[in-house]
Design a protein around this motif. Structure first.
Motif, PDB file in Angstrom:
ATOM      1  N   PHE A 129      -2.118 -12.575   4.116  1.00 19.47           N
ATOM      2  CA  PHE A 129      -0.828 -12.292   3.498  1.00 19.47           C
ATOM      3  C   PHE A 129      -0.108 -13.542   2.990  1.00 19.47           C
ATOM      4  O   PHE A 129       1.045 -13.469   2.582  1.00 19.47           O
ATOM      5  CB  PHE A 129       0.081 -11.569   4.501  1.00 19.47           C
ATOM      6  CG  PHE A 129      -0.448 -10.228   4.945  1.00 19.47           C
ATOM      7  CD1 PHE A 129      -1.072  -9.377   4.045  1.00 19.47           C
ATOM      8  CD2 PHE A 129      -0.333  -9.829   6.262  1.00 19.47           C
ATOM      9  CE1 PHE A 129      -1.559  -8.152   4.446  1.00 19.47           C
ATOM     10  CE2 PHE A 129      -0.819  -8.600   6.676  1.00 19.47           C
ATOM     11  CZ  PHE A 129      -1.439  -7.745   5.763  1.00 19.47           C
ATOM     12  N   ALA A 130      -0.792 -14.691   3.026  1.00 18.04           N
ATOM     13  CA  ALA A 130      -0.140 -15.954   2.668  1.00 18.04           C
ATOM     14  C   ALA A 130       0.400 -15.946   1.242  1.00 18.04           C
ATOM     15  O   ALA A 130       1.433 -16.551   0.954  1.00 18.04           O
ATOM     16  CB  ALA A 130      -1.115 -17.113   2.852  1.00 18.04           C
ATOM     17  N   ALA A 131      -0.296 -15.259   0.343  1.00 19.96           N
ATOM     18  CA  ALA A 131       0.098 -15.300  -1.068  1.00 19.96           C
ATOM     19  C   ALA A 131       1.105 -14.217  -1.449  1.00 19.96           C
ATOM     20  O   ALA A 131       1.531 -14.144  -2.606  1.00 19.96           O
ATOM     21  CB  ALA A 131      -1.151 -15.166  -1.945  1.00 19.96           C
ATOM     22  N   LYS A 148       8.977   1.480  -0.106  1.00 17.21           N
ATOM     23  CA  LYS A 148       8.289   2.151  -1.212  1.00 17.21           C
ATOM     24  C   LYS A 148       7.580   1.080  -2.040  1.00 17.21           C
ATOM     25  O   LYS A 148       8.218   0.163  -2.570  1.00 17.21           O
ATOM     26  CB  LYS A 148       9.282   2.928  -2.085  1.00 17.21           C
ATOM     27  CG  LYS A 148       9.938   4.098  -1.369  1.00 17.21           C
ATOM     28  CD  LYS A 148      10.554   5.099  -2.317  1.00 17.21           C
ATOM     29  CE  LYS A 148      11.737   4.539  -3.060  1.00 17.21           C
ATOM     30  NZ  LYS A 148      12.406   5.591  -3.896  1.00 17.21           N
ATOM     31  N   THR A 149       6.273   1.201  -2.150  1.00 14.65           N
ATOM     32  CA  THR A 149       5.500   0.192  -2.864  1.00 14.65           C
ATOM     33  C   THR A 149       4.245   0.812  -3.453  1.00 14.65           C
ATOM     34  O   THR A 149       3.734   1.806  -2.922  1.00 14.65           O
ATOM     35  CB  THR A 149       5.109  -0.969  -1.919  1.00 14.65           C
ATOM     36  OG1 THR A 149       4.312  -1.912  -2.635  1.00 14.65           O
ATOM     37  CG2 THR A 149       4.336  -0.476  -0.719  1.00 14.65           C
ATOM     38  N   ASN A 150       3.756   0.245  -4.544  1.00 19.40           N
ATOM     39  CA  ASN A 150       2.488   0.719  -5.106  1.00 19.40           C
ATOM     40  C   ASN A 150       1.306  -0.068  -4.546  1.00 19.40           C
ATOM     41  O   ASN A 150       0.179   0.097  -4.983  1.00 19.40           O
ATOM     42  CB  ASN A 150       2.510   0.628  -6.634  1.00 19.40           C
ATOM     43  CG  ASN A 150       2.741  -0.800  -7.120  1.00 19.40           C
ATOM     44  OD1 ASN A 150       3.081  -1.694  -6.345  1.00 19.40           O
ATOM     45  ND2 ASN A 150       2.573  -1.010  -8.419  1.00 19.40           N
ATOM     46  N   PHE A 151       1.577  -0.939  -3.568  1.00 20.72           N
ATOM     47  CA  PHE A 151       0.516  -1.750  -2.968  1.00 20.72           C
ATOM     48  C   PHE A 151       0.786  -1.843  -1.469  1.00 20.72           C
ATOM     49  O   PHE A 151       1.634  -2.619  -1.024  1.00 20.72           O
ATOM     50  CB  PHE A 151       0.513  -3.132  -3.611  1.00 20.72           C
ATOM     51  CG  PHE A 151      -0.644  -4.007  -3.209  1.00 20.72           C
ATOM     52  CD1 PHE A 151      -1.907  -3.488  -2.985  1.00 20.72           C
ATOM     53  CD2 PHE A 151      -0.470  -5.377  -3.084  1.00 20.72           C
ATOM     54  CE1 PHE A 151      -2.973  -4.304  -2.627  1.00 20.72           C
ATOM     55  CE2 PHE A 151      -1.523  -6.216  -2.725  1.00 20.72           C
ATOM     56  CZ  PHE A 151      -2.774  -5.669  -2.500  1.00 20.72           C
ATOM     57  N   GLN A 152       0.069  -1.057  -0.681  1.00 21.87           N
ATOM     58  CA  GLN A 152       0.370  -0.959   0.747  1.00 21.87           C
ATOM     59  C   GLN A 152       0.319  -2.301   1.460  1.00 21.87           C
ATOM     60  O   GLN A 152       1.063  -2.552   2.411  1.00 21.87           O
ATOM     61  CB  GLN A 152      -0.585   0.018   1.432  1.00 21.87           C
ATOM     62  CG  GLN A 152      -0.244   0.228   2.910  1.00 21.87           C
ATOM     63  CD  GLN A 152      -1.266   1.055   3.642  1.00 21.87           C
ATOM     64  OE1 GLN A 152      -1.574   2.146   3.222  1.00 21.87           O
ATOM     65  NE2 GLN A 152      -1.792   0.511   4.736  1.00 21.87           N
ATOM     66  N   LYS A 153      -0.576  -3.188   1.010  1.00 20.38           N
ATOM     67  CA  LYS A 153      -0.721  -4.468   1.708  1.00 20.38           C
ATOM     68  C   LYS A 153       0.548  -5.314   1.649  1.00 20.38           C
ATOM     69  O   LYS A 153       0.747  -6.196   2.481  1.00 20.38           O
ATOM     70  CB  LYS A 153      -1.930  -5.243   1.163  1.00 20.38           C
ATOM     71  CG  LYS A 153      -3.239  -4.681   1.678  1.00 20.38           C
ATOM     72  CD  LYS A 153      -4.422  -5.512   1.225  1.00 20.38           C
ATOM     73  CE  LYS A 153      -5.715  -4.998   1.860  1.00 20.38           C
ATOM     74  NZ  LYS A 153      -5.998  -3.597   1.533  1.00 20.38           N
ATOM     75  N   HIS A 154       1.421  -5.065   0.682  1.00 24.52           N
ATOM     76  CA  HIS A 154       2.691  -5.768   0.663  1.00 24.52           C
ATOM     77  C   HIS A 154       3.587  -5.259   1.800  1.00 24.52           C
ATOM     78  O   HIS A 154       4.302  -6.044   2.421  1.00 24.52           O
ATOM     79  CB  HIS A 154       3.372  -5.598  -0.692  1.00 24.52           C
ATOM     80  CG  HIS A 154       2.867  -6.574  -1.711  1.00 24.52           C
ATOM     81  ND1 HIS A 154       3.207  -6.505  -3.037  1.00 24.52           N
ATOM     82  CD2 HIS A 154       2.042  -7.642  -1.587  1.00 24.52           C
ATOM     83  CE1 HIS A 154       2.616  -7.501  -3.706  1.00 24.52           C
ATOM     84  NE2 HIS A 154       1.904  -8.188  -2.833  1.00 24.52           N
ATOM     85  N   ALA A 155       3.537  -3.971   2.065  1.00 19.40           N
ATOM     86  CA  ALA A 155       4.275  -3.433   3.209  1.00 19.40           C
ATOM     87  C   ALA A 155       3.687  -3.983   4.501  1.00 19.40           C
ATOM     88  O   ALA A 155       4.422  -4.351   5.429  1.00 19.40           O
ATOM     89  CB  ALA A 155       4.222  -1.907   3.200  1.00 19.40           C
ATOM     90  N   GLU A 235      12.216  -1.479  -1.914  1.00 18.46           N
ATOM     91  CA  GLU A 235      11.263  -1.156  -2.981  1.00 18.46           C
ATOM     92  C   GLU A 235      10.532  -2.411  -3.424  1.00 18.46           C
ATOM     93  O   GLU A 235      11.142  -3.441  -3.698  1.00 18.46           O
ATOM     94  CB  GLU A 235      11.990  -0.514  -4.169  1.00 18.46           C
ATOM     95  CG  GLU A 235      12.587   0.849  -3.840  1.00 18.46           C
ATOM     96  CD  GLU A 235      13.068   1.591  -5.079  1.00 18.46           C
ATOM     97  OE1 GLU A 235      12.461   1.370  -6.160  1.00 18.46           O
ATOM     98  OE2 GLU A 235      14.025   2.373  -4.965  1.00 18.46           O
ATOM     99  N   ILE A 236       9.203  -2.324  -3.470  1.00 20.60           N
ATOM    100  CA  ILE A 236       8.359  -3.435  -3.931  1.00 20.60           C
ATOM    101  C   ILE A 236       7.381  -2.890  -4.957  1.00 20.60           C
ATOM    102  O   ILE A 236       6.592  -1.995  -4.651  1.00 20.60           O
ATOM    103  CB  ILE A 236       7.550  -4.062  -2.777  1.00 20.60           C
ATOM    104  CG1 ILE A 236       8.441  -4.411  -1.595  1.00 20.60           C
ATOM    105  CG2 ILE A 236       6.809  -5.304  -3.259  1.00 20.60           C
ATOM    106  CD1 ILE A 236       7.658  -4.805  -0.361  1.00 20.60           C
ATOM    107  N   ASN A 237       7.454  -3.424  -6.166  1.00 16.56           N
ATOM    108  CA  ASN A 237       6.528  -2.986  -7.207  1.00 16.56           C
ATOM    109  C   ASN A 237       5.710  -4.173  -7.689  1.00 16.56           C
ATOM    110  O   ASN A 237       6.231  -5.259  -7.892  1.00 16.56           O
ATOM    111  CB  ASN A 237       7.285  -2.368  -8.382  1.00 16.56           C
ATOM    112  CG  ASN A 237       7.930  -1.050  -7.992  1.00 16.56           C
ATOM    113  OD1 ASN A 237       7.258  -0.168  -7.463  1.00 16.56           O
ATOM    114  ND2 ASN A 237       9.228  -0.921  -8.225  1.00 16.56           N
ATOM    115  N   THR A 238       4.416  -3.954  -7.849  1.00 14.85           N
ATOM    116  CA  THR A 238       3.515  -5.009  -8.295  1.00 14.85           C
ATOM    117  C   THR A 238       2.369  -4.396  -9.063  1.00 14.85           C
ATOM    118  O   THR A 238       2.024  -3.230  -8.862  1.00 14.85           O
ATOM    119  CB  THR A 238       2.946  -5.796  -7.096  1.00 14.85           C
ATOM    120  OG1 THR A 238       1.967  -6.717  -7.568  1.00 14.85           O
ATOM    121  CG2 THR A 238       2.290  -4.883  -6.085  1.00 14.85           C
TER     122      THR A 238
END
Length: 295
Positions: A129-131, A148-155, A235-238
């Motif tokens: 998760f460093a990056a 809420k995110t389109n990329f679970q690894k950010h959560a 909310e995190i969108n990537t």
């Protein structure tokens, strides 16, 4: 386990060695501190603290990477507190039952393995998760929290960072598991929960999940951008969602991701070959997606 027994009472040392070898351990006996300092590796050292006239601290220093159990006649700062500060693992008071010694060895060996595994996992997760470079969860934010995110690894990164920052452990629960609701119900209100896969539930089960999570210290991840909840929300969108579990990309999304992330690692000839397209098509797709190739 390979065990060194440092004891000048030879009968006691032989008795301990005999019992330990019966259950599969390899044992060596040293009757003096000098003999125990040879350059050899042991999984555990059973160290008597009353070998008259001999300083046993060099044994602790020499074998500090091993499990060290002090065999003591009485409890004091000199026999227990200070040696443990110096690196010994535990102590057992003479006379003792061999079963108690075996229990301590098994417990400390398991603890050592789990500690090593835990350190390895922490290093791996930190590297993984460093990056991410995300704004951490505010300590003052009210639980439950919906991410809420389109990329679970950010959560995942946010939750691991939160747990590490505030020195907490958390319970991971996928709502697709049969016993998920039972685990949530059993959890105390002080326990930190990390919940995923709520977007895969049908509406009735989703409402049930939100009801059960009310009042819990829970962080819920949803990959549905239209997820609705009364909980505190982040909310995190990537665009970097290609590696998310369960995420199905369109061909255009996949090609766009590969070009954007790998065009500086591979020459156009190789990149187009890996994508199964011509170099001309690769150029056209760059133009279509608005991707500029760095010189």
């Amino acid at each position: 386990m390979k065990i060194l027994i440092v004891e000048n009472e030879i009968y006691l040392a032989q008795s301990i060695a005999s019992k330990l070898m019966e259950i599969g351990h390899l044992c060596e006996i040293s009757t003096s501190i000098k003999d125990s300092l040879k350059d050899e590796k042991y999984d555990a050292v059973l160290l008597s603290t009353n070998i008259s006239g001999q300083n046993f601290y060099p044994v602790i220093e020499k074998h500090r990477n091993s499990i060290i159990i002090l065999m003591i006649s009485y409890i004091s700062n000199d026999t227990v507190t200070n040696p443990i500060k110096a690196g010994a693992s535990d102590y057992i008071q003479k006379p003792f039952m061999i079963e108690e010694l075996i229990r301590k060895l098994q417990h400390l060996n398991e603890y050592k393995k789990l500690k090593k595994e835990n350190e390895t996992y922490k290093e791996y997760v930190s590297n993984l998760f460093a990056a991410a470079n995300l704004e951490p969860i505010d300590k003052k934010m009210k639980f439950p929290i919906l991410i809420k995110t389109n990329f679970q690894k950010h959560a995942d990164a946010l939750v691991f960072n939160y747990a590490q920052t505030y020195n907490e452990t958390f319970t991971f629960i996928s709502l697709l598991n049969a016993n998920a609701f039972e685990k949530i119900t059993r959890a105390s209100n002080d326990e930190l929960l990390y919940i995923i896969d709520i977007q895969n539930l049908k509406r009735s089960d989703k409402l049930k999940a939100y009801a059960v999570l009310e009042g819990k210290r829970a962080i819920i991840c949803s990959t549905d951008p239209n997820e609705e909840s009364s909980f505190s929300t982040i909310e995190i969108n990537t665009e970097s969602k290609v590696l998310d579990q369960g995420e199905i990309l369109s061909i255009d999304e996949y090609v766009k991701y590969i070009i954007g992330n790998f065009q500086n690692k591979f020459p156009d000839t190789e990149l187009s070959k890996k994508l199964g397209i011509s170099r001309k098509s690769l150029w056209e797709k760059r133009k279509k997606y608005g991707i500029n190739k760095k010189k």
